[in-house]
Design a protein around this motif. Sequence first.
Motif, mmCIF file in Angstrom:
data_model
loop_
_atom_site.group_PDB
_atom_site.id
_atom_site.type_symbol
_atom_site.label_atom_id
_atom_site.label_comp_id
_atom_site.label_asym_id
_atom_site.label_seq_id
_atom_site.Cartn_x
_atom_site.Cartn_y
_atom_site.Cartn_z
ATOM 1 N N LYS A 257 8.952 -5.537 2.028
ATOM 2 C CA LYS A 257 7.523 -5.361 2.303
ATOM 3 C C LYS A 257 6.720 -6.533 1.746
ATOM 4 O O LYS A 257 5.879 -7.115 2.445
ATOM 5 N N LYS B 121 4.852 -9.632 3.956
ATOM 6 C CA LYS B 121 3.405 -9.813 3.851
ATOM 7 C C LYS B 121 3.042 -11.264 3.577
ATOM 8 O O LYS B 121 2.099 -11.805 4.147
ATOM 9 N N SER C 266 0.976 -6.441 10.644
ATOM 10 C CA SER C 266 0.267 -5.269 10.124
ATOM 11 C C SER C 266 1.228 -4.425 9.296
ATOM 12 O O SER C 266 2.448 -4.588 9.366
ATOM 13 N N ASP C 267 0.663 -3.502 8.511
ATOM 14 C CA ASP C 267 1.513 -2.607 7.720
ATOM 15 C C ASP C 267 2.425 -1.791 8.626
ATOM 16 O O ASP C 267 3.580 -1.521 8.281
ATOM 17 N N GLU C 268 1.918 -1.394 9.789
ATOM 18 C CA GLU C 268 2.730 -0.622 10.738
ATOM 19 C C GLU C 268 3.897 -1.464 11.263
ATOM 20 O O GLU C 268 5.025 -0.975 11.388
ATOM 21 N N ALA D 155 6.471 -1.860 8.456
ATOM 22 C CA ALA D 155 7.225 -0.618 8.278
ATOM 23 C C ALA D 155 8.237 -0.440 9.411
ATOM 24 O O ALA D 155 9.389 -0.038 9.184
#
Length: 290
Positions: free
Chosen positions: A87, A91, A112-114, A117
């Motif tokens: 993660k 980023k 994006s975080d989505e 993930a």
Amino acid sequence: MNKRQTRLFAIVATGISAAVFLLLTFDSHRKFDALTNAESITPAVVHGKDVWHKNNCINCHTIFGEGAYYAPDLTKITKLRGETYLKAYLKDPSKFYDEQRHRRLMPKQDLSDEDIAGLIAFFDWVSNVDNQGWPPRPILVTGSTLPGADRSAAQQADDAKIERGGIAAPPGARPLSGNEDPIALGERVFRTATPACTACHSTAPGVNMAGPSLAGVKGRTEALLGSADYKGQAKDVAAYLHESIVSPSAHLVPGPMYSADGTSFMPTTYAKDLTAEQIDQLVAYLMSMK
């Protein structure tokens, strides 16, 4: 053979070959769902696959040996690095690599975080596919090893000196009596635990990878325990090393490569995956690095 016998042989051989091919094809399709862990393909996995293709990750990386072979193979990356590390890395990769020093820099994709993930879910699904050892010699993340990777005769001979301690022995290792030095047993755990400690740590001075070098860790720990910087509960070096293995976030080593948001990138699985004896052996090995 005469012409008739030759023709008959060719027809029979072709028929047998075709039958064997069809049988093997049917058998492969029968096993695909189990081999590919198909029941674990969730919407997040599918989304991660789409992110992988959309960002052309295959232009540099490989999965199952398929790709550009410019950057590391990511087939088992979740087992080697873990979700917390991935993660933070996805980023902002620039915190982990320097273009001047490493001559390469993972581009920042502004995911994006989505997307992150999903990509991690996709990598995790890939890591659990039964790839039966393929590719045989992948380009791995720095310092890591995978079961079945080619090993030199010298490495195998060295491994043969170390007790199995409940961990699968490498090819060529001979049965041992179990009376070996705990330090040697700990070295075996260091190299063959899952993930192997060598996937993130070097034992060479000044060679920091995903984790700090362990050369001289005993002396550094003694200095740390005597300072106000230590935040854990250990009272001596052995206890600190044990704490670092079973509860890595108890004390965070400074540096963006080692932790994020108060959580260490060190896997938290060793406490359940290793026996108490194996952890003690690993501590003994690390204590030898003065």
